[in-house]
Design a protein around this motif. Structure first.
Motif, mmCIF file in Angstrom:
data_model
loop_
_atom_site.group_PDB
_atom_site.id
_atom_site.type_symbol
_atom_site.label_atom_id
_atom_site.label_comp_id
_atom_site.label_asym_id
_atom_site.label_seq_id
_atom_site.Cartn_x
_atom_site.Cartn_y
_atom_site.Cartn_z
ATOM 1 N N ILE A 1 0.697 -1.290 0.078
ATOM 2 C CA ILE A 1 -0.091 0.019 -0.039
ATOM 3 C C ILE A 1 0.821 1.156 0.006
ATOM 4 N N SER A 2 1.737 1.219 0.805
ATOM 5 C CA SER A 2 2.752 2.440 0.610
ATOM 6 C C SER A 2 3.480 2.706 -0.401
ATOM 7 N N HIS A 3 3.951 1.597 -1.163
ATOM 8 C CA HIS A 3 4.410 1.745 -2.550
ATOM 9 C C HIS A 3 3.427 2.218 -3.667
ATOM 10 N N LEU A 4 2.235 1.783 -3.206
ATOM 11 C CA LEU A 4 1.159 2.532 -4.429
ATOM 12 C C LEU A 4 0.955 3.923 -3.966
ATOM 13 N N VAL A 5 0.700 4.261 -2.954
ATOM 14 C CA VAL A 5 0.549 5.697 -2.380
ATOM 15 C C VAL A 5 1.843 6.317 -2.998
ATOM 16 N N GLU A 6 3.253 5.882 -2.748
ATOM 17 C CA GLU A 6 4.397 6.729 -3.249
ATOM 18 C C GLU A 6 4.164 6.746 -4.998
ATOM 19 N N PHE B 1 11.640 6.393 -7.639
ATOM 20 C CA PHE B 1 10.814 5.364 -7.057
ATOM 21 C C PHE B 1 11.391 3.888 -7.279
ATOM 22 N N ILE B 2 12.315 3.788 -8.146
ATOM 23 C CA ILE B 2 12.930 2.449 -8.106
ATOM 24 C C ILE B 2 14.120 2.421 -7.743
ATOM 25 N N ALA B 3 14.779 3.545 -7.248
ATOM 26 C CA ALA B 3 16.175 3.509 -6.779
ATOM 27 C C ALA B 3 16.358 2.718 -5.571
ATOM 28 N N PRO B 4 15.383 2.886 -4.652
ATOM 29 C CA PRO B 4 15.555 2.112 -3.194
ATOM 30 C C PRO B 4 15.706 0.626 -3.634
ATOM 31 N N GLY B 5 15.227 0.086 -4.445
ATOM 32 C CA GLY B 5 15.172 -1.392 -4.812
ATOM 33 C C GLY B 5 16.529 -1.869 -5.697
ATOM 34 N N LEU B 6 17.392 -0.764 -5.768
ATOM 35 C CA LEU B 6 18.780 -1.213 -6.377
ATOM 36 C C LEU B 6 20.066 -1.290 -5.752
ATOM 37 N N TYR B 7 20.661 -2.066 -6.140
ATOM 38 C CA TYR B 7 21.976 -2.243 -5.355
ATOM 39 C C TYR B 7 22.861 -1.076 -5.835
ATOM 40 N N ALA B 8 24.081 -0.935 -4.848
ATOM 41 C CA ALA B 8 25.109 0.266 -5.191
ATOM 42 C C ALA B 8 25.470 0.096 -6.557
ATOM 43 N N ASN B 9 25.914 -0.830 -6.854
ATOM 44 C CA ASN B 9 26.670 -0.915 -8.301
ATOM 45 C C ASN B 9 25.665 -0.720 -9.389
#
Length: 250
Positions: free
Chosen positions: A13-18, A97-105
């Motif tokens: 739900i929080s992802h959909l709101v964001e 939106f998608i950056a938090p789910g990515l690794y540093a590299n």
């Protein structure tokens, strides 16, 4: 409903709101840019039609065959221009939106790729306006019968140039697509280089499908597609070597 199920639903739900918030920000950005450009809608259309009007025979001009065209043609152009100008902010919202789910590299690779995509898309539009339009309009206005006056409808012209803008903007993303394919491991640079002849044929097929049915505009799209493919192959050497070094270090 168990506590585990509630915990799983809450992040969704929080992802959909964001996502909704970021989409609203993107739409608002387009709307604000549109408001800023709308006053200059007619001037914007004059600028867009300059490559054709500069080549029209003396005493002729563009025409409007529909009653609503004098308003809706500049309106449509302004809306498209607002989306194009707001594209960096729109992509920033998508990236956030998608950056938090990515690794540093992955982030390290994605940021320059995102910037390159924006720059290449704008470069494709500029190439179409400053290089392709004068050539194809010069050809079209010079080969007609002498007793036929060239007076293009403003809506037809707009649809024509927007189609070419989109085609060349997407085409200039080929280096990015090539790098993504090689980086993901779906294909290697060596395999792509070995299939160069097929790539050239595909470029001309896409040039035929995405442009008007004339050899000039098809070639003006197909040749840059092939050169951009070669650019992607060249840039992939640096990515490949860097990946190999990282794997050996691990």
């Amino acid at each position: 409903m168990t506590d585990t199920t509630k915990e799983q639903e809450q992040p969704l739900i929080s992802h959909l709101v964001e996502l909704r918030q970021r989409l609203m920000r993107a739409v608002l950005a387009v709307f604000l840019v549109f408001l800023g450009l709308f006053y200059f809608a007619n001037d914007l259309y004059l600028f867009m039609s300059a490559p054709l009007t500069a080549l029209l025979p003396e005493g002729t001009s563009m025409i409007a065959t529909d009653v609503t065209s004098p308003f809706f043609a500049p309106f449509k152009l302004t809306l498209v221009a607002a989306v194009v100008l707001a594209m960096p902010y729109i992509l920033h919202q998508i990236w956030s939106f998608i950056a938090p789910g990515l690794y540093a590299n992955e982030k390290q690779f994605a940021i320059p790729l995102l910037v390159s995509s924006i720059v290449l898309f704008y470069a494709g539009i500029a190439f179409a306006y400053f290089v392709v339009f004068p050539l194809i309009f010069g050809f079209f206005t010079s080969v007609g019968p002498e007793n036929v006056a060239v007076m293009t409808d403003i809506s037809s012209y707009l649809n024509f140039v927007l189609k070419l803008f989109f085609a060349f903007g997407i085409t200039f993303e080929i280096p990015v697509a090539t790098l993504l394919l090689i980086k993901s491991g779906a294909v290697t640079a060596k395999n792509l280089a070995a299939k160069r002849a097929y790539v050239v044929v595909v470029c001309f097929v896409f040039g035929m499908l995405l442009t008007p049915p004339d050899v000039i505009s098809q070639s003006l799209l197909a040749v840059p597609m092939w050169l951009l493919f070669e650019l992607g192959l060249f840039m992939s050497r640096f990515i490949t070597s860097k990946t190999v070094v990282e794997d050996e270090a691990e």
